[in-house]
Scaffold this active site. Structure first.
Site, PDB file in Angstrom:
ATOM      1  N   HIS A 148       0.847  -1.198   0.000  1.00 33.02           N
ATOM      2  CA  HIS A 148       0.000   0.000   0.000  1.00 33.02           C
ATOM      3  C   HIS A 148       0.883   1.249   0.000  1.00 33.02           C
ATOM      4  O   HIS A 148       0.632   2.205  -0.745  1.00 33.02           O
ATOM      5  CB  HIS A 148      -0.920   0.022   1.227  1.00 33.02           C
ATOM      6  CG  HIS A 148      -2.238  -0.639   1.012  1.00 33.02           C
ATOM      7  ND1 HIS A 148      -2.388  -2.003   0.997  1.00 33.02           N
ATOM      8  CD2 HIS A 148      -3.488  -0.116   0.803  1.00 33.02           C
ATOM      9  CE1 HIS A 148      -3.660  -2.304   0.801  1.00 33.02           C
ATOM     10  NE2 HIS A 148      -4.344  -1.184   0.674  1.00 33.02           N
ATOM     11  N   HIS A 205       0.560  -2.724   9.420  1.00 28.57           N
ATOM     12  CA  HIS A 205       1.989  -2.618   9.149  1.00 28.57           C
ATOM     13  C   HIS A 205       2.695  -1.909  10.291  1.00 28.57           C
ATOM     14  O   HIS A 205       2.124  -1.024  10.938  1.00 28.57           O
ATOM     15  CB  HIS A 205       2.251  -1.844   7.854  1.00 28.57           C
ATOM     16  CG  HIS A 205       1.940  -2.612   6.614  1.00 28.57           C
ATOM     17  ND1 HIS A 205       2.742  -3.639   6.155  1.00 28.57           N
ATOM     18  CD2 HIS A 205       0.906  -2.512   5.739  1.00 28.57           C
ATOM     19  CE1 HIS A 205       2.216  -4.131   5.045  1.00 28.57           C
ATOM     20  NE2 HIS A 205       1.106  -3.466   4.773  1.00 28.57           N
TER      21      HIS A 205
END
Length: 419
Positions: free
Chosen positions: A186, A233
């Site tokens: 991302h 993350h």
């Protein structure tokens, strides 16, 4: 040697899930009551597999959060939502996650940031750019996006770092939880697309450079921060994704014109493109056991191959979607209600065609692949975890979608007078 030790300590510091949890608390996200006790227990039981307690299992034999990190019986202040994040149909995990938040604005803002790296955004952004703004720019953006995402997904399956541990991290999203964490794709997409957009469009389009820089910075920052906010993350994953995307962009940007020209003009370009992308897909499927990243990789490669082949057919048939050189530099100053209305109508009709194409190809390719390779398709989820099904299904389906994006839909617009 001392520098290596300092860098190692810095990397461990940035990978610490407690930093992710601290950022979530700063943004008003809290787990259910009893979460603090669960955090303390998590701190004493050692490493966890991909954000899950020891012993958790995921589809394909890899770990994922049991119950998505939820502590049973939780109910607490200040404002509790019971939500079901987008769930991946190929995983068996429960998509519910109970959490508290003090800011709905930040929740929706970072949800938007996450969507800037998801399929819904891509299926709106790239078609809008190609059909309504500048096909020349759109083709180059897709070339860069395909290589950035492919290299990022392969890096994940080579490095194999787990998602941040939960607890202490609160999982606000589980759709990609079966994938590895390092680097954040991302963050890579959220870095590469706005920077490439700025590099390719400045000078071709009339706008202040400062506007482009601010847009790219805000876009990148929003996507990167959203992945930490969602608990998917660590800070290190996001930083690595950003730097990796910049490195790929530095290498790829000088040759993107050559790649696009090859796709358009070389006689055997479609054969080479299809073979190369298929070979890259097969290679990526050998890097690790099943996870959702394998299907995503085949999907990205198929889309890139379809767009390149569609561009080649356009060129050979003389269907030029690019603005005429005499109109450069382009400007938005000529935007009128009629032009805007046609742009929205093109997007609406075109996306419907792409979605219908996707559904039709999915229904055709999965049973066909199962039949060819003698794989039972009573349980479609298990069948799609086989490379013999997942690779051709994703590659052919999204290759057809990419081809429709570049050739079929523009032909339809020409036929109904919307070109």
């Amino acid at each position: 040697m001392a520098l290596c030790r300092r860098l190692s300590r810095l990397a461990a510091h940035l990978q610490d899930p407690q930093k992710v949890a601290a950022f979530q608390r700063l943004c008003g996200v809290e787990g259910p009551m009893g979460w603090a006790d669960a955090e303390q227990r998590a701190g004493t039981r050692g490493p966890v597999a991909n954000g899950s307690p020891p012993g958790a299992e995921r589809a394909g034999g890899q770990g994922h959060p049991a119950g998505n990190g939820t502590v049973p019986g939780g109910a607490g202040p200040p404002q509790r939502w019971r939500r079901r994040p987008r769930r991946n149909s190929l995983t068996e995990e429960d998509g519910s996650q109970e959490f508290s938040t003090r800011s709905r604005f930040l929740y929706y803002l970072f949800s938007l940031g996450t969507e800037l790296g998801n399929e819904l955004f891509y299926i709106l952004f790239f078609p809008f750019c190609i059909w309504n703004l500048d096909a020349w720019l759109g083709r180059r953006l897709i070339i860069i996006w395909v290589w950035v995402m492919y290299l990022g997904q392969c890096a994940k399956d080579v490095i194999r770092w787990p998602r941040p541990a939960s607890p202490p991290v609160v999982k606000l999203e589980v759709f990609y939880n079966s994938e590895y964490s390092m680097p954040s794709t991302h963050a890579m997409s959220g870095t590469a697309i706005p920077l490439a957009l700025l590099l390719l469009s400045y000078g071709r389009w009339q706008y202040p450079l400062m506007f482009g820089l601010i847009l790219a910075f805000c876009w990148c920052l929003l996507v990167c921060c959203s992945r930490i906010y969602m608990g998917m993350h660590s800070i290190l994953d996001v930083i690595a994704g950003f730097l990796y995307a910049v490195l790929i962009l530095v290498v790829l940007h000088p040759v993107v014109d050559l790649i696009d020209n090859f796709n358009l003009t070389y006689k055997y370009a479609p054969l080479i493109i299809i073979s190369l992308h298929l070979a890259l897909g097969i290679f990526s499927f050998t890097l690790d056991t099943w996870s959702t990243s394998r299907g995503d990789t085949a999907q990205i490669l198929g889309c890139g191959a379809g767009v390149a082949c569609g561009s080649h057919v356009n060129y050979m048939m003389g269907l030029n979607l690019d603005p005429h050189p005499k109109t450069l530099p382009l400007s938005l100053s000529s935007l009128t209600v009629t032009v805007f209305g046609k742009a929205i109508l093109r997007l609406l009709i075109g996306v419907i065609v792409l979605l219908l194409t996707k559904v039709a190809m999915k229904k055709a390719t999965i049973p066909l692949a199962c039949k060819i390779f003698c794989i039972p398709h009573d349980d479609v989820r298990k069948a799609r975890q086989r490379m013999e099904v997942e690779l051709p299904y994703r590659y052919i389906t999204y290759g057809t979608v990419g081809f429709s994006l570049m050739f079929i839909v523009p032909c339809l617009f020409h036929f109904i007078g919307l070109s």
